[in-house]
Write a protein that holds these residues in place. Sequence first.
Motif, PDB file in Angstrom:
ATOM      1  N   ARG A   8       2.024  21.996  46.636  1.00 27.93           N
ATOM      2  CA  ARG A   8       2.781  22.656  45.719  1.00 27.93           C
ATOM      3  C   ARG A   8       4.160  21.805  45.490  1.00 27.93           C
ATOM      4  O   ARG A   8       4.744  21.673  44.545  1.00 27.93           O
ATOM      5  N   ARG A   9       4.384  20.955  46.576  1.00 31.83           N
ATOM      6  CA  ARG A   9       5.629  20.033  46.643  1.00 31.83           C
ATOM      7  C   ARG A   9       5.439  18.967  45.651  1.00 31.83           C
ATOM      8  O   ARG A   9       6.373  18.880  44.591  1.00 31.83           O
ATOM      9  N   LYS A  10       4.270  18.540  45.346  1.00 32.19           N
ATOM     10  CA  LYS A  10       4.058  17.346  44.473  1.00 32.19           C
ATOM     11  C   LYS A  10       4.211  18.099  43.192  1.00 32.19           C
ATOM     12  O   LYS A  10       4.953  17.482  42.137  1.00 32.19           O
ATOM     13  N   ALA A  11       3.895  19.487  42.739  1.00 26.38           N
ATOM     14  CA  ALA A  11       3.922  19.946  41.451  1.00 26.38           C
ATOM     15  C   ALA A  11       5.364  20.279  40.984  1.00 26.38           C
ATOM     16  O   ALA A  11       5.886  20.023  39.990  1.00 26.38           O
ATOM     17  N   GLN A  12       6.323  20.606  42.140  1.00 26.89           N
ATOM     18  CA  GLN A  12       7.827  20.741  42.157  1.00 26.89           C
ATOM     19  C   GLN A  12       8.269  19.710  41.947  1.00 26.89           C
ATOM     20  O   GLN A  12       9.192  19.606  40.949  1.00 26.89           O
ATOM     21  N   GLN A  13       7.888  18.456  42.430  1.00 26.46           N
ATOM     22  CA  GLN A  13       8.691  17.267  42.284  1.00 26.46           C
ATOM     23  C   GLN A  13       8.358  16.832  40.776  1.00 26.46           C
ATOM     24  O   GLN A  13       9.220  16.238  40.215  1.00 26.46           O
ATOM     25  N   ALA A  14       7.167  16.882  40.171  1.00 27.42           N
ATOM     26  CA  ALA A  14       6.829  16.688  38.789  1.00 27.42           C
ATOM     27  C   ALA A  14       7.548  17.277  37.671  1.00 27.42           C
ATOM     28  O   ALA A  14       8.149  16.850  36.982  1.00 27.42           O
ATOM     29  N   CYS A  15       7.685  18.798  38.085  1.00 33.84           N
ATOM     30  CA  CYS A  15       8.356  19.600  37.447  1.00 33.84           C
ATOM     31  C   CYS A  15       9.992  19.110  37.389  1.00 33.84           C
ATOM     32  O   CYS A  15      10.561  19.253  36.223  1.00 33.84           O
ATOM     33  N   LYS A  16      10.466  18.961  38.437  1.00 30.98           N
ATOM     34  CA  LYS A  16      11.922  18.344  38.577  1.00 30.98           C
ATOM     35  C   LYS A  16      12.154  17.288  37.816  1.00 30.98           C
ATOM     36  O   LYS A  16      13.209  17.133  36.977  1.00 30.98           O
ATOM     37  N   ALA A  17      11.353  16.208  38.136  1.00 29.65           N
ATOM     38  CA  ALA A  17      11.670  15.111  37.385  1.00 29.65           C
ATOM     39  C   ALA A  17      11.438  14.591  36.098  1.00 29.65           C
ATOM     40  O   ALA A  17      12.237  14.353  35.135  1.00 29.65           O
ATOM     41  N   GLU A  18      10.241  15.436  35.638  1.00 31.51           N
ATOM     42  CA  GLU A  18       9.895  15.291  34.260  1.00 31.51           C
ATOM     43  C   GLU A  18      10.478  16.226  33.236  1.00 31.51           C
ATOM     44  O   GLU A  18      10.263  16.228  32.111  1.00 31.51           O
ATOM     45  N   TYR A  19      11.008  17.489  33.800  1.00 31.06           N
ATOM     46  CA  TYR A  19      11.354  18.587  33.125  1.00 31.06           C
ATOM     47  C   TYR A  19      12.797  19.052  33.281  1.00 31.06           C
ATOM     48  O   TYR A  19      13.747  18.686  32.675  1.00 31.06           O
ATOM     49  N   LEU A  20      13.075  19.472  34.424  1.00 36.52           N
ATOM     50  CA  LEU A  20      14.117  20.220  34.749  1.00 36.52           C
ATOM     51  C   LEU A  20      15.516  19.123  35.060  1.00 36.52           C
ATOM     52  O   LEU A  20      16.571  19.474  34.467  1.00 36.52           O
ATOM     53  N   ASP A  21      15.202  17.865  35.447  1.00 37.75           N
ATOM     54  CA  ASP A  21      16.235  16.852  35.537  1.00 37.75           C
ATOM     55  C   ASP A  21      16.737  16.458  34.097  1.00 37.75           C
ATOM     56  O   ASP A  21      17.639  15.518  33.953  1.00 37.75           O
ATOM     57  N   THR A  22      15.791  16.837  33.096  1.00 39.31           N
ATOM     58  CA  THR A  22      16.225  16.180  31.866  1.00 39.31           C
ATOM     59  C   THR A  22      16.902  17.201  30.820  1.00 39.31           C
ATOM     60  O   THR A  22      17.370  16.712  29.782  1.00 39.31           O
ATOM     61  N   LEU A  23      16.974  18.361  31.466  1.00 43.38           N
ATOM     62  CA  LEU A  23      17.969  19.399  30.640  1.00 43.38           C
ATOM     63  C   LEU A  23      19.336  19.303  30.622  1.00 43.38           C
ATOM     64  O   LEU A  23      20.019  18.824  31.714  1.00 43.38           O
ATOM     65  N   PHE A  24      19.801  19.505  29.554  1.00 41.53           N
ATOM     66  CA  PHE A  24      21.503  19.473  29.398  1.00 41.53           C
ATOM     67  C   PHE A  24      21.895  20.785  29.159  1.00 41.53           C
ATOM     68  O   PHE A  24      21.156  21.847  28.823  1.00 41.53           O
ATOM     69  N   PRO A  25      23.347  20.995  29.458  1.00 38.64           N
ATOM     70  CA  PRO A  25      23.988  22.055  29.305  1.00 38.64           C
ATOM     71  C   PRO A  25      23.902  22.537  27.806  1.00 38.64           C
ATOM     72  O   PRO A  25      24.013  21.838  26.567  1.00 38.64           O
ATOM     73  N   GLY A  26      23.296  24.224  27.719  1.00 40.75           N
ATOM     74  CA  GLY A  26      23.129  24.384  26.277  1.00 40.75           C
ATOM     75  C   GLY A  26      21.677  24.524  25.807  1.00 40.75           C
ATOM     76  O   GLY A  26      21.263  25.099  24.933  1.00 40.75           O
ATOM     77  N   ASP A  27      20.627  23.616  26.687  1.00 40.14           N
ATOM     78  CA  ASP A  27      19.408  24.028  26.592  1.00 40.14           C
ATOM     79  C   ASP A  27      18.985  25.184  26.756  1.00 40.14           C
ATOM     80  O   ASP A  27      18.955  25.703  27.973  1.00 40.14           O
ATOM     81  N   ILE A  28      17.986  25.810  26.053  1.00 39.56           N
ATOM     82  CA  ILE A  28      17.393  27.099  26.290  1.00 39.56           C
ATOM     83  C   ILE A  28      16.074  27.126  26.833  1.00 39.56           C
ATOM     84  O   ILE A  28      15.014  26.366  26.138  1.00 39.56           O
ATOM     85  N   ILE A  29      15.935  27.733  27.916  1.00 44.86           N
ATOM     86  CA  ILE A  29      14.549  27.593  28.315  1.00 44.86           C
ATOM     87  C   ILE A  29      13.993  28.984  29.054  1.00 44.86           C
ATOM     88  O   ILE A  29      14.962  30.046  29.073  1.00 44.86           O
ATOM     89  N   PRO A  30      12.629  29.224  29.168  1.00 44.03           N
ATOM     90  CA  PRO A  30      11.999  30.345  29.341  1.00 44.03           C
ATOM     91  C   PRO A  30      12.292  30.484  31.290  1.00 44.03           C
ATOM     92  O   PRO A  30      12.047  29.229  31.833  1.00 44.03           O
ATOM     93  N   CYS A  31      12.439  31.320  31.795  1.00 48.60           N
ATOM     94  CA  CYS A  31      12.167  31.767  33.042  1.00 48.60           C
ATOM     95  C   CYS A  31      11.983  33.115  33.479  1.00 48.60           C
ATOM     96  O   CYS A  31      11.681  33.812  32.570  1.00 48.60           O
ATOM     97  N   CYS A  32      11.925  33.314  34.915  1.00 45.65           N
ATOM     98  CA  CYS A  32      11.326  34.394  35.358  1.00 45.65           C
ATOM     99  C   CYS A  32      11.978  34.775  36.464  1.00 45.65           C
ATOM    100  O   CYS A  32      12.197  34.255  37.539  1.00 45.65           O
ATOM    101  N   VAL A  33      12.683  36.403  36.644  1.00 46.08           N
ATOM    102  CA  VAL A  33      13.468  36.816  37.603  1.00 46.08           C
ATOM    103  C   VAL A  33      12.664  37.016  39.135  1.00 46.08           C
ATOM    104  O   VAL A  33      11.608  37.488  38.819  1.00 46.08           O
ATOM    105  N   THR A  34      13.135  36.339  39.811  1.00 47.40           N
ATOM    106  CA  THR A  34      12.258  36.486  41.041  1.00 47.40           C
ATOM    107  C   THR A  34      13.153  37.430  42.136  1.00 47.40           C
ATOM    108  O   THR A  34      12.245  38.240  42.942  1.00 47.40           O
TER     109      THR A  34
END
Length: 308
Positions: free
Chosen positions: A102-128
């Motif tokens: 799961r660590r590798k999946a999260q690292q890819a998600c962070k590097a390729e998606y989350l780290d590219t987001l700017f303030p004001g970008d609208i994203i889907p998420c789920c309340v945990t």
Amino acid sequence: MMQTFRTEGNYRSADRLSPAELRTAIASREILQSTALAFDTQRQLRFDLGGVKAVMPFGQCADGAESGTVRDIAVLTRVGRPTCFVIEQMPLDAGGAFLLSRRKAQQACKAEYLDTLFPGDIIPCCVTHLENFGAFCDVGCGISALLPIDCLSVSRIQTPADRVAVGEAIFCAVKSRDAQGRLVLSLKELLGTWQQNAELFRVGETVVGLVRSIETYGVFIEIAPNLAGLAESCEGLRVGQPVSVYIKNILPEKMKVKLVIVNRDLGGPLHFEPRYFVSEGHLDRWVYSTAGSSKYIETDFSALPSPL
């Protein structure tokens, strides 16, 4: 293949994939998911992929587990829940097991998606889960972000549960990042301006509302997630109580809605589902207030820090 990053629980299940499909997924580093069946005494999550054992060592259960920043409780609570991963290794023999990360999946998600987001970008998420100060949301592969209570709505609320529920899929705007680089989210900008919400109502209508604040000069009653009006004081009311109200007047220039309480014995609880006026793309600036109003409420996303 290009990986699309989603919240945990929304990936392709690995449980019934053929050996050929699993080999293809390994080669492409596709993120899959399966339900964790146990957290054993060796501190690893165990899975069953089509009758074949699969294991996820503790260090592979989350980004940060190897460095000790992830506690056991964060891993063992995955048991019985869909958990995402990439397959690191196929079984080496008939008695072997898939090796998952799961660590590798999260690292890819962070590097390729989350780290590219700017303030004001609208994203889907789920309340945990919910805390008094805000809601935590999965923004991809189980990675958590905070949605502070003051960013949940313009209308005053007592707790995050007044606006969202655990397990609810929502949209948020990226507001900023904390000191560790984790996303901080905001929901209120997507729920419409004062004018957009007020246009849903007409003077002379009777509608359902929720008591949000009881003051000496009156009672604030929410009639939409980003819109509340003021009614005269009424004994016996409590915060969170559903009531029906008559809309006496709507005053855009003052951003005021005048209400009259009609019925305060409505029985069961009431929860307003979020009504999105925007749910994709990007916001540079959002102004809640009406033109000419003395009260000015604005979010300027362009002035907030960009990605690290």
